[in-house]
Design an enzyme around this catalytic site. Sequence first.
Site, short mmCIF file in Angstrom:
data_model
loop_
_atom_site.label_atom_id
_atom_site.label_comp_id
_atom_site.label_asym_id
_atom_site.label_seq_id
_atom_site.Cartn_x
_atom_site.Cartn_y
_atom_site.Cartn_z
N HIS A 493 -2.88 2.30 6.06
CA HIS A 493 -2.90 0.89 5.67
C HIS A 493 -4.06 0.68 4.70
O HIS A 493 -5.15 0.23 5.08
CB HIS A 493 -3.06 0.00 6.91
N ASP A 545 2.44 6.15 12.97
CA ASP A 545 2.02 6.28 11.57
C ASP A 545 2.85 5.34 10.72
O ASP A 545 3.79 5.74 10.02
CB ASP A 545 2.18 7.74 11.12
N GLU A 554 -5.27 1.46 9.74
CA GLU A 554 -6.24 0.98 8.75
C GLU A 554 -7.60 1.63 8.96
O GLU A 554 -8.12 1.66 10.07
CB GLU A 554 -6.39 -0.54 8.85
#
EC number: 3.2.1.4
Length: 692
Positions: A493, A545, A554
């Site tokens: 992310h 994932d 993230e």
Amino acid sequence: TLDMRKSNVVLLALLVGILQLEATIATVFNFNYGEALDKSLLFFEAQRSGKLPPTQRVTWRADSGLKDGFSQGVRLIYFFVFYFVRNKIKLKDMRKSNVVLLALLVGILQLEATIATVFNFNYGEALDKSLLFFEAQRSGKLPPTQRVTWRADSGLKDGFSQGFGLPMAFSVTMLAWGAIEYSKEIREYNQMGNTLWAIRWGTDYFIKAHPQPNVLWGQVGDGASDHYCWERAEDMTTPRNGYKLDANNPGSDLAGETAAALAASAIAFKPYNSSYSNLLLVHAKQLFSFADNFRGLYDDSIPSAKQFYTSSGYSDELLWAAAWLYEATNDVYYLKYAVDNAVYLGGTGWAVKEFSWDNKYAGVQILLSKVLLEGKGGAFTNTLMQYQAKADYFACACLQKNDGYNVYKTTGGLLYVREWNNMQYVSSAAFLLAVHSEYLSAANAKLTCPEGLIQPQELLNFAKSQADYILGNNPKSISYLVGYGPNYPTHVHHRGASITSIHILHSVVECVQGFEAWYYNPQGNPNVIYGALVGGPTQNDDFSDDRSNYEETEPALSGNAPLIGLFAKLQSVQGIPGTYPPKAQAPAPTPDTKSSNAPVQFLHSITSTWTIAQSAYYRHKVIIKNTSQKPIADLKLLIENLSGPLWGLSPTNVKNIYELPLWQKVLNPGAECIFVYIQGGPQAKLSVLSYH
């Protein structure tokens, strides 16, 4: 996570052996399980140590180990195989079972050997890749030494991309702490240049963001509008508003953390650039005074930060800044501040199980424990002992030795604190345990836990277990450090990593287009953001994932920063030189004491600072010292990047070249010459052109 082919063959042999043995047992024997139960229980009585009870049935045993309560432990897997299978089973035909048993034992032994060697991680590689992550996060004009080539210049009008000041300052503090505690290890792996550049990218920004003693620009950009867009930093179209703290809009937490970051960084830079180190200290002291004199929460003054990085309080940051300023200056004023305010600000009251960008108490407690362990407590010893007791609480809670009041640990062995980006709490705790282990070892002391005394090595071992989990020794056999090992997250992310580089896709990727074309793209990211520590698994060791699963995929600066020192330490302990060859390094720093081969030492300091029209100016004092055994004459100095007046040297007919003053044409052995200059911004650059 390594090549499992050999171990798979071994495991297959083991499983086949077990299945064949099970089939043989099922068809050949008709056992009396009640007898087996009774005799199995007798074995435990035979293993007793201590004062035996009157009901003891194994009469050939007697009292033993009365001073410790336990005998030598038994490896249960071998007990099962040899004792139960070989001695208790009386086969009609032993030939077939012996072959099965042999395969079983060989499988067990080979599998054990494989497990012992398969997770032998290259922490040097992990260190280098972790530093690459900080280069991927840069905004502004990128330097020629930039190694992350899919990035380009960005934010040239504001100097930073979306900047939340509190976690960013904490990240710089942790980078600097690693560079301080493990400087030898980082230098040995040729990473000090990259480490100091990572620190300086933040500290240069903090200096710019602190134009006046009681003013600190705390944030650039708006979090809400930023999160509505999915675009590269090079394409930013969101508002770039700046938000500042001042006497009317205080932020003791953010100002205090920034002061801590600058003070810690001053220590890290001192051997290499004493003038820059002094400059950092000037700002650190001013920011600490600002934080202490004008109290308040930064997210009350910058409401747009509250949705993303809410502060739980500023008391810990005030103590944290004071502790780091004491480390940097050895000025007892700051130690006395931490002692006098220990109760009021919670330093000796809060027993915590978390160390993070928001909660610094554990860091304060361990840093002040160092003062006590070094025998420098003096009149403050009693209060410092209270700080140490709280430091021990944190360490014991991580080690699961805190009488039940422990940090939650997953079945796979990972500390678990928060649902969102839990790995940042893991890395910071692991680093803190490693550092505390250093302090205890240096003092020949032990950790005192409710469940007993703990050797310092056990803290380091636990820190290593967390690092190993990050790198792949976990139930998913995945490396949560992107780019390390063959199996790592590919849907991170991260805006820049998820969109094709501007060097390849030259057209602007607009706000909504980024979501449609890239955020929801099921393919992996086009750019590998090496070294990014993602949020990590759930409390059940599960991991998805998925780019939209920001809680787990993230990365964050605050998660990566503690890894630099931790990986450097573990690489040195492993005793095996890293085989991973780092790519082009940033220029390695060298001590700033001499200019080239000249027998001259420059000692920089900042003696005064003031503000005019919102611009900060500094009075720089430079001592030139003859370090040779001979007089020096005709000394010619080149002074570059000088923007203000200079006193104490004589200018020549050539621009930027100066010589000793008329009243001191010769510098005798050990003698000094002092000159001063005034300017804003960074210090001037000094070098020796010639001398006799």
